[in-house]
Scaffold this active site. Structure first.
Site, short mmCIF file in Angstrom:
data_model
loop_
_atom_site.label_atom_id
_atom_site.label_comp_id
_atom_site.label_asym_id
_atom_site.label_seq_id
_atom_site.Cartn_x
_atom_site.Cartn_y
_atom_site.Cartn_z
N ARG A 274 -4.15 -7.89 -17.55
CA ARG A 274 -5.39 -7.22 -17.19
C ARG A 274 -5.10 -6.22 -16.07
O ARG A 274 -4.75 -6.60 -14.96
CB ARG A 274 -6.45 -8.22 -16.71
CG ARG A 274 -6.70 -9.35 -17.70
CD ARG A 274 -8.00 -10.04 -17.42
NE ARG A 274 -9.09 -9.22 -17.86
CZ ARG A 274 -9.49 -9.12 -19.13
NH1 ARG A 274 -8.91 -9.82 -20.07
NH2 ARG A 274 -10.50 -8.34 -19.45
N LYS B 186 -5.87 -4.51 -23.75
CA LYS B 186 -6.54 -4.62 -25.05
C LYS B 186 -5.48 -4.43 -26.15
O LYS B 186 -4.59 -5.28 -26.25
CB LYS B 186 -7.68 -3.60 -25.12
CG LYS B 186 -8.73 -3.83 -24.02
CD LYS B 186 -9.94 -2.94 -24.19
CE LYS B 186 -11.02 -3.23 -23.18
NZ LYS B 186 -10.84 -2.56 -21.88
N THR C 20 -7.22 0.83 -19.95
CA THR C 20 -6.87 -0.53 -19.54
C THR C 20 -5.53 -0.86 -20.20
O THR C 20 -5.10 -0.18 -21.13
CB THR C 20 -7.93 -1.55 -19.98
OG1 THR C 20 -8.10 -1.45 -21.39
CG2 THR C 20 -9.26 -1.31 -19.29
N GLU D 182 0.85 -1.21 0.00
CA GLU D 182 0.00 0.00 0.00
C GLU D 182 0.87 1.24 0.00
O GLU D 182 1.87 1.32 0.72
CB GLU D 182 -0.92 -0.01 1.22
CG GLU D 182 -2.07 -0.99 1.06
CD GLU D 182 -2.99 -1.02 2.27
OE1 GLU D 182 -2.69 -0.34 3.27
OE2 GLU D 182 -4.01 -1.72 2.20
N ASP E 289 -10.89 8.23 -22.24
CA ASP E 289 -10.81 6.80 -21.91
C ASP E 289 -10.37 6.07 -23.17
O ASP E 289 -11.19 5.80 -24.06
CB ASP E 289 -12.17 6.31 -21.42
CG ASP E 289 -12.12 4.85 -20.99
OD1 ASP E 289 -11.14 4.16 -21.33
OD2 ASP E 289 -13.07 4.39 -20.32
C1 LIG Z 1 -13.62 2.24 -22.92
C2 LIG Z 1 -13.56 1.32 -21.76
N1 LIG Z 1 -13.38 1.81 -20.53
C3 LIG Z 1 -13.33 1.02 -19.45
C4 LIG Z 1 -13.46 -0.35 -19.57
C5 LIG Z 1 -13.49 -1.19 -18.33
O1 LIG Z 1 -12.41 -2.01 -18.21
P1 LIG Z 1 -12.48 -3.30 -17.27
O2 LIG Z 1 -13.32 -4.29 -17.98
O3 LIG Z 1 -11.04 -3.66 -17.16
O4 LIG Z 1 -13.06 -2.88 -15.95
C6 LIG Z 1 -13.63 -0.92 -20.83
C7 LIG Z 1 -13.78 -2.38 -20.98
O5 LIG Z 1 -14.15 -2.91 -21.95
C8 LIG Z 1 -13.69 -0.06 -21.95
O6 LIG Z 1 -13.89 -0.54 -23.18
#
Ligand SMILES: Cc1ncc(COP(=O)(O)O)c(C=O)c1O
Length: 422
Positions: free
Chosen positions: A237, A231, A228, A58, A202
């Site tokens: 992950r 992908k 993330t 932590e 995002d």
């Molecule tokens: C644009 C976007 N943001 C956030 C996420 C969430 O990620 P996680 O599934 O790792 O929680 C995803 C997952 O598909 C996503 O496509």
């Protein structure tokens, strides 16, 4: 695939080992077209399975609540430095457990419950965590949603601006989970500035394309970049939040102690390795090949009479509206699965059908490109999809089996990274 790839696991828990071996077989033999999936390298797999798993840490490098962090601090600092270098940002936090908690940390950093937040609607291609009703983000905050134009399938930036100026949201999210087109980060930044909003890009889906220079970067435009790591970026992950220095403290405090406890150090190590790989010239080539393959696949699908949302793709993802084929998305996805082609069913913008039984399927090229398939293979992939969708309409199981045999043959010639065929 012999279970002895994991000898200790096979000896201790043969039942579980058999499930893993079956999954290895499945991933090796099938054509995986889910755009949010990929194959990590053997190095990322190894890093993610190390004894770093055993540590509680932590806090942040140099500021931990536990002793014995000599090595963990170096791992996390390396991941942070690599993220900053690769994405050209002032600050990176590599601790979020996944994309959804990363986005939740952004709310914690910049908004209070009940505040207005704005994001793309889920059925239009946005993500649950961008303020959609069934998500905590839509029930604890007042989510207002934008979409795409019905005639073009594209974001109408003037309409987004009008809505943002009327609603004055605390946070605006751009990016999504089923967007086949380039995101104009500069346009969103200008809208957010005018509306007095924090702009969050995002880039979960396109992080690898950005790292490889195959999609414009949000750096310098967005206040916060959320992504993330598993992908197109081809890591384990996990997730990262990146921002300008002025927001660094707020972001770090929101992730820990605001939302999470100890970071998953073995994942941090895997992220560090993936970021190193993504900084290599070969990854630049990979990112561009992902897009070239998607464009070639889209063209081949159009030739076969498929209706693509927005008419095609600029990135790794294609959204197919199957309304004209008279086959619901779920029926098509299940038939494709039986044919050895793994996709997910998906809503299309303005879908008259329900999310659990929608009109479309969503496909993408990150995984097949990781296996070395090129634009020359895309007509065959499109033809298989076409044959399988036609077979779905008539429940023609022999036709699906014939496609499956051809898919398996091709996949055998293109071993997956981290997963050599026996
Ligand atoms: C644009 C976007 N943001 C956030 C996420 C969430 O990620 P996680 O599934 O790792 O929680 C995803 C997952 O598909 C996503 O496509």
């Amino acid at each position: 695939m012999p279970a002895s790839r994991h000898p200790a696991l096979s000896a201790t828990d043969p039942e579980l080992a058999s499930f893993v071996a079956a999954e290895e077989e499945l991933q090796a033999r099938t054509l995986r077209l889910i755009p949010s999936e990929n194959y990590v390298s053997a190095a990322v797999l190894e890093a993610s399975g190390t004894v770093l798993q055993n540590k509680y840490s932590e806090g942040y490098p140099g500021r931990r609540y536990y002793e014995g962090q000599q090595n963990i601090d170096r791992v996390e600092a390396l991941a942070v430095e690599r993220a900053k270098g690769l994405f050209g940002v002032d600050h990176a936090n590599v601790q979020p457990y996944s994309g959804s908690p990363a986005n939740l940390a952004v709310y914690l950093a910049f908004a209070q419950p009940g505040d207005t937040v704005m994001g793309m609607a889920l059925p239009m291609g946005g993500h649950l965590t961008h303020g959609w009703g069934v998500s905590a983000t839509g029930s604890w905050f007042r989510g207002v949603q934008y979409g795409v134009r019905q005639d073009t399938g594209l974001i109408d930036y003037d309409a987004v601006r009008d809505q943002a100026l009327a609603e004055r949201p605390k946070i605006i999210f751009c990016g999504g989970t089923a967007l086949p087109r380039t995101i104009d980060f500069a346009a969103f930044a200008s809208i957010a500035r005018e509306a007095g909003s924090v702009l969050v890009a995002d880039v979960a889906h396109i992080a690898g394309l950005i790292a490889g220079g195959a999609h414009p970067s949000p750096a310098g435009h967005a206040d916060v970049v959320s992504t993330t790591t598993h992908k197109t970026l081809r890591g384990p992950r996990g997730a990262m939040l990146m921002c300008r220095e002025e927001h660094a403290k707020a972001i770090d405090k929101a992730v820990f102690p605001g939302l999470q406890g100890g970071p998953h150090n073995q994942t941090t190590a895997g992220i560090a390795v993936a970021l190193h790989e993504a900084a290599q010239p070969s990854f630049t080539a990979y990112a561009h090949a992902v897009v070239a393959n998607a464009k070639a696949l889209a063209a081949a699908l159009l030739e076969r009479g498929f209706d693509l949302v927005s008419g095609g793709t600029d990135n790794h993802l294609i959204l197919i509206d199957l309304t004209g084929k008279d086959v619901p998305g779920k029926v098509a996805a299940k038939a494709l699965d039986r044919a050895g082609i793994v996709v997910n069913y998906n809503t299309v913008p303005f879908d008259p059908r329900k999310p659990f039984d929608p009109s479309g399927i969503r496909i993408g090229t990150p995984s097949l490109t990781s296996r070395g398939l090129s634009t020359a293979h895309m007509p065959a992939v499109a033809e298989w999809i076409s044959r399988a969708v036609d077979a779905a309409a008539t429940s023609d199981e022999p036709a699906l089996a014939a496609v499956r045999a051809e898919v398996t043959d091709l996949m055998a010639a293109f071993p997956a990274p981290g997963l050599p065929l026996s």
